[in-house]
Design a protein around this motif. Sequence first.
Motif, mmCIF file in Angstrom:
data_model
loop_
_atom_site.group_PDB
_atom_site.id
_atom_site.type_symbol
_atom_site.label_atom_id
_atom_site.label_comp_id
_atom_site.label_asym_id
_atom_site.label_seq_id
_atom_site.Cartn_x
_atom_site.Cartn_y
_atom_site.Cartn_z
ATOM 1 N N GLY A 62 13.317 -4.326 3.906
ATOM 2 C CA GLY A 62 14.307 -4.239 2.788
ATOM 3 C C GLY A 62 14.031 -3.460 1.538
ATOM 4 N N PHE A 63 13.006 -2.445 1.881
ATOM 5 C CA PHE A 63 13.096 -1.442 0.902
ATOM 6 C C PHE A 63 14.307 -0.674 0.653
ATOM 7 N N PRO A 64 14.667 -0.490 -0.357
ATOM 8 C CA PRO A 64 16.029 0.046 -0.764
ATOM 9 C C PRO A 64 16.057 1.445 -1.006
ATOM 10 N N PHE A 65 15.085 2.567 -0.770
ATOM 11 C CA PHE A 65 15.268 3.495 -1.156
ATOM 12 C C PHE A 65 14.542 4.543 0.002
ATOM 13 N N SER A 66 14.828 5.705 0.031
ATOM 14 C CA SER A 66 14.153 6.852 1.033
ATOM 15 C C SER A 66 12.919 7.162 0.828
ATOM 16 N N LEU A 67 12.576 7.458 -0.501
ATOM 17 C CA LEU A 67 11.201 7.672 -0.863
ATOM 18 C C LEU A 67 10.624 6.658 -1.844
ATOM 19 N N CYS A 68 9.181 6.410 -1.747
ATOM 20 C CA CYS A 68 8.528 5.745 -2.559
ATOM 21 C C CYS A 68 7.895 6.845 -3.617
ATOM 22 N N VAL A 90 1.985 12.212 -13.815
ATOM 23 C CA VAL A 90 1.705 12.732 -12.060
ATOM 24 C C VAL A 90 2.604 11.776 -11.626
ATOM 25 N N ILE A 91 3.002 12.424 -10.321
ATOM 26 C CA ILE A 91 4.040 11.510 -9.434
ATOM 27 C C ILE A 91 3.729 11.583 -8.036
ATOM 28 N N SER A 92 3.398 10.590 -7.446
ATOM 29 C CA SER A 92 3.388 10.587 -5.920
ATOM 30 C C SER A 92 4.635 10.532 -5.335
ATOM 31 N N VAL A 93 4.972 11.350 -4.153
ATOM 32 C CA VAL A 93 6.054 11.144 -3.450
ATOM 33 C C VAL A 93 5.709 10.914 -2.200
ATOM 34 N N ASP A 94 6.064 9.631 -1.517
ATOM 35 C CA ASP A 94 5.648 9.183 -0.152
ATOM 36 C C ASP A 94 7.008 9.210 0.577
ATOM 37 N N CYS A 95 6.952 9.818 1.660
ATOM 38 C CA CYS A 95 8.259 9.871 2.430
ATOM 39 C C CYS A 95 8.126 9.757 3.991
ATOM 40 N N ASN A 100 14.902 10.972 16.717
ATOM 41 C CA ASN A 100 14.569 10.924 18.325
ATOM 42 C C ASN A 100 13.772 9.788 18.503
ATOM 43 N N GLY A 101 13.758 8.899 17.746
ATOM 44 C CA GLY A 101 12.907 7.517 18.007
ATOM 45 C C GLY A 101 11.520 7.670 17.491
ATOM 46 N N TYR A 102 11.168 8.531 16.804
ATOM 47 C CA TYR A 102 9.676 8.706 16.447
ATOM 48 C C TYR A 102 9.516 8.980 15.010
ATOM 49 N N HIS A 103 8.586 8.291 14.276
ATOM 50 C CA HIS A 103 8.491 8.526 12.869
ATOM 51 C C HIS A 103 7.298 9.529 12.632
ATOM 52 N N SER A 104 7.307 10.138 11.386
ATOM 53 C CA SER A 104 6.249 10.605 10.766
ATOM 54 C C SER A 104 6.018 10.289 9.246
ATOM 55 N N ASP A 105 5.147 10.409 8.684
ATOM 56 C CA ASP A 105 4.820 9.921 7.375
ATOM 57 C C ASP A 105 3.811 10.847 6.502
ATOM 58 N N SER A 106 4.280 11.201 5.374
ATOM 59 C CA SER A 106 3.236 12.073 4.706
ATOM 60 C C SER A 106 3.655 11.757 3.107
ATOM 61 N N ALA A 107 2.562 12.311 2.180
ATOM 62 C CA ALA A 107 2.822 11.924 0.711
ATOM 63 C C ALA A 107 2.024 12.975 0.133
ATOM 64 N N GLU A 232 -1.280 12.017 1.867
ATOM 65 C CA GLU A 232 -1.276 11.670 3.273
ATOM 66 C C GLU A 232 -0.595 12.654 4.317
ATOM 67 N N HIS A 233 -1.227 12.735 5.614
ATOM 68 C CA HIS A 233 -0.694 13.524 6.511
ATOM 69 C C HIS A 233 -0.773 12.516 7.961
ATOM 70 N N THR A 234 0.234 12.823 8.818
ATOM 71 C CA THR A 234 0.207 12.395 10.012
ATOM 72 C C THR A 234 -0.445 13.352 10.947
ATOM 73 N N VAL A 235 -1.650 12.656 11.637
ATOM 74 C CA VAL A 235 -2.288 13.757 12.572
ATOM 75 C C VAL A 235 -2.673 12.930 13.860
#
Length: 265
Positions: A62-68, A90-95, A100-107, A232-235
């Motif tokens: 239910g999160f309504p946006f593309s970015l945190c 200061v502003i944290s941007v998490d996306c 193709n069916g696979y997620h990645s995540d970083s901030a 954040e990094h995806t590793v």
Amino acid sequence: MILYKTEEEIELIRASAQVLAQAHGEVAGMIREGVTTRELDKRAEEFIRDHGAQPSFKGYNGFPFSLCISPNEVVVHGFPGDFVLKSGDVISVDCGVKLNGYHSDSAYTYPVGEVKPEVKALLDATKDSLYAGIEQAIAGNRMGDLAFAIQDHVEKRGYSVVRELVGHGIGKSLHERPEVPNYGKRGAGLKLQSGLVLAIEPMVNLGTKAVVQEKDGWTIRTKDRLPSAHFEHTVVIRQNKAEILTSFAYIEKALQQPYGQTVVD
């Protein structure tokens, strides 16, 4: 169940992470005084969809946006809106990106204009703690080795690690097992194995580690209302050195450009 990824799956996550890195660069190029967080969210979503991908966060539980977007004392999960960036913030941007069916995540956490030296030091220490954790994210180590490295780095500098929020496995689902805490004991926890893909994300506070959740059910802020930082990094776990699938390169290029210039790879 913990899902280890094949090389083919890792390549799909890498492709997702490439779009994510570029989307972060687009946002980074807009961060300046006078911009609203809603404008940043709009640009990120446009860029992600223009590249054939989907924003992982939009609609997630239910999160309504593309970015945190989490300014100042907001740790994570902040809603984009009418908040106008001003010098000293200061502003944290998490996306997250699904391709193709696979997620990645970083901030990434940005200073806006001139920030207090103690706040800039918090950002630097949090970013460095991410890489300290990644250094321990190798096959044969334990989750506690990774977590301790993050905790030790920031606590030695007088900061506090948020306990209630953790990193996570990632792949076909945005959040998979295992959880990746940012505090722990060396030699404890899950034994890391090659092919495990993790989103490692230290969340570090200038003051107390205590946090509270706002009435919107999402926004997490520091209890003492002092600033927080988040990187954040995806590793992927490998034998001798973790491989970082996401990238801050586009962010760093954008931050070096005068506002309004296009970042060219």
